[in-house]
Design an enzyme around this catalytic site. Structure first.
Site, mmCIF file in Angstrom:
data_model
loop_
_atom_site.group_PDB
_atom_site.id
_atom_site.type_symbol
_atom_site.label_atom_id
_atom_site.label_comp_id
_atom_site.label_asym_id
_atom_site.label_seq_id
_atom_site.Cartn_x
_atom_site.Cartn_y
_atom_site.Cartn_z
ATOM 1 N N PHE A 1 15.390 3.764 9.164
ATOM 2 C CA PHE A 1 14.176 2.837 8.087
ATOM 3 C C PHE A 1 13.117 4.424 8.362
ATOM 4 C CE2 PHE A 1 9.607 1.593 9.113
ATOM 5 C CZ PHE A 1 9.661 0.159 9.255
ATOM 6 N N ASP B 1 5.131 3.181 6.080
ATOM 7 C CA ASP B 1 3.897 3.017 7.658
ATOM 8 C C ASP B 1 5.425 1.987 8.612
ATOM 9 O OD1 ASP B 1 3.616 0.676 6.121
ATOM 10 O OD2 ASP B 1 2.420 -0.291 7.615
ATOM 11 N N LYS C 1 18.051 2.393 -1.139
ATOM 12 C CA LYS C 1 18.790 2.067 0.350
ATOM 13 C C LYS C 1 19.770 0.837 -0.603
ATOM 14 C CE LYS C 1 15.417 2.011 4.149
ATOM 15 N NZ LYS C 1 15.489 1.136 5.551
ATOM 16 N N LYS D 1 1.141 -1.592 -0.350
ATOM 17 C CA LYS D 1 0.095 -0.080 0.313
ATOM 18 C C LYS D 1 0.959 1.381 -0.005
ATOM 19 C CE LYS D 1 -1.979 -1.860 3.794
ATOM 20 N NZ LYS D 1 -3.051 -2.113 4.693
ATOM 21 N N ARG E 1 1.164 6.806 7.655
ATOM 22 C CA ARG E 1 1.178 6.704 6.418
ATOM 23 C C ARG E 1 1.272 8.256 6.150
ATOM 24 N NH1 ARG E 1 1.546 2.265 4.107
ATOM 25 N NH2 ARG E 1 0.112 -0.022 5.123
ATOM 26 N N ASP F 1 7.235 1.943 -3.768
ATOM 27 C CA ASP F 1 7.967 2.822 -2.474
ATOM 28 C C ASP F 1 8.937 3.314 -2.068
ATOM 29 O OD1 ASP F 1 8.127 0.477 -0.946
ATOM 30 O OD2 ASP F 1 7.038 1.690 0.376
ATOM 31 N N ASP G 1 15.032 -2.136 -0.827
ATOM 32 C CA ASP G 1 15.049 -2.081 0.323
ATOM 33 C C ASP G 1 16.764 -3.424 0.145
ATOM 34 O OD1 ASP G 1 16.481 -1.694 2.641
ATOM 35 O OD2 ASP G 1 15.095 -3.741 3.591
HETATM 36 P P1 5GP Z 1 12.481 -5.155 -0.084
HETATM 37 O O1 5GP Z 1 12.161 -6.418 -1.172
HETATM 38 O O2 5GP Z 1 13.195 -4.365 -1.283
HETATM 39 O O3 5GP Z 1 13.684 -5.882 1.091
HETATM 40 O O4 5GP Z 1 11.749 -4.800 1.050
HETATM 41 C C1 5GP Z 1 10.783 -3.123 0.444
HETATM 42 C C2 5GP Z 1 9.065 -2.882 1.193
HETATM 43 O O5 5GP Z 1 10.467 -3.218 2.473
HETATM 44 C C3 5GP Z 1 9.238 -2.004 0.450
HETATM 45 O O6 5GP Z 1 8.091 -1.781 -0.493
HETATM 46 C C4 5GP Z 1 8.136 -1.343 2.326
HETATM 47 O O7 5GP Z 1 7.299 -1.814 2.028
HETATM 48 C C5 5GP Z 1 9.500 -2.162 2.835
HETATM 49 N N1 5GP Z 1 10.782 -1.273 4.039
HETATM 50 C C6 5GP Z 1 12.266 -1.383 3.853
HETATM 51 N N2 5GP Z 1 12.321 -0.174 3.609
HETATM 52 C C7 5GP Z 1 11.691 0.102 4.192
HETATM 53 C C8 5GP Z 1 11.618 1.754 5.486
HETATM 54 O O8 5GP Z 1 12.723 2.233 5.697
HETATM 55 N N3 5GP Z 1 10.145 2.038 6.017
HETATM 56 C C9 5GP Z 1 9.523 1.493 5.891
HETATM 57 N N4 5GP Z 1 7.820 1.887 5.866
HETATM 58 N N5 5GP Z 1 8.970 0.394 5.232
HETATM 59 C C10 5GP Z 1 10.478 -0.281 3.970
HETATM 60 MG MG MG Z 2 6.169 -1.606 0.272
#
Ligand code: 5GP
Ligand code: MG
Length: 182
Positions: A149, A156, A128, A40, A162, A97, A100
């Site tokens: 984070f 969120d 990141k 979301k 949010r 969004d 990571d």
């Molecule tokens: P990945 O699969 O690249 O590790 O993670 C992506 C998802 O993890 C993002 O779409 C997000 O929802 C969540 N996420 C990763 N880092 C952050 C952060 O710093 N803050 C928040 N709120 N969500 C994060």
């Molecule tokens: Mg996400």
């Protein structure tokens, strides 16, 4: 107070989205787009970005949940594609969004690729790079940030924060950085 400092202000977000829209106008193929938004957290960014693009676009949504421990997503991403809309033969623009570890964007991109779009480009608001676990880059990214984070502007923590206009660090054990009036 777990909310830390503001990393990216509302006006910085707005300015960067205007720049991104110009960059995308040149990079995206001409004609109608099908924008697919990862639910979301990316909704706020996607709405602002797609409006700035000022071109005909349809919208689809996908959900992504990962099995993992704590705040880090694991390698197993479960995708919900039922609301993705028609992808085959269309110019698809995938919006998330934050990039990571990379598991989510990789899974979403490969799933959409399997639906045979005419073209596929990806865009994230935040990147990141120091956290990456799999080899993937977004075609377009708003801001590169450190390993912290963040919450706000759609992002969120357990569904809270949010609606904050700025992007802020979330520090559950940090000092109180709330600005006090006066
Ligand atoms: P990945 O699969 O690249 O590790 O993670 C992506 C998802 O993890 C993002 O779409 C997000 O929802 C969540 N996420 C990763 N880092 C952050 C952060 O710093 N803050 C928040 N709120 N969500 C994060
Ligand atoms: Mg996400």
């Amino acid at each position: 107070m777990p909310l830390g400092e503001t990393l990216i202000s509302e006006s910085e977000i707005r300015a960067r989205i205007r720049e991104l829209a110009r960059e995308l106008q040149a990079a995206l193929p001409p004609g109608p787009l099908h924008c697919v938004v990862v639910l979301k957290s990316a909704i706020f960014f996607a709405v602002d970005l797609v409006r700035s693009l000022g071109r005909e676009a349809t919208l689809g949504f996908i959900s992504a949940a990962s099995y993992g421990e704590g705040t880090e997503s694991g390698g197993q991403v479960r995708l919900g594609l039922e609301a993705a809309g028609r992808v085959e033969g269309r110019h698809v623009f995938l919006i998330d969004d934050i990039l990571d570890t990379g598991h989510t964007l990789l899974a979403a991109r490969e799933a959409l690729r399997g639906l045979r779009p005419a073209s596929l480009r990806t865009c994230v608001l935040l990147d990141k790079p120091s956290r990456r676990r799999v080899k993937i880059e977004a075609d377009h990214a708003g801001f590169t940030i450190e390993d912290v984070f963040v919450v706000g502007y759609g992002l969120d923590c357990a569904e809270a924060y949010r609606t904050l206009p700025d992007i802020r660090a979330y520090r559950p054990d940090g000092p109180d950085t709330e600005e006090k009036p006066g």
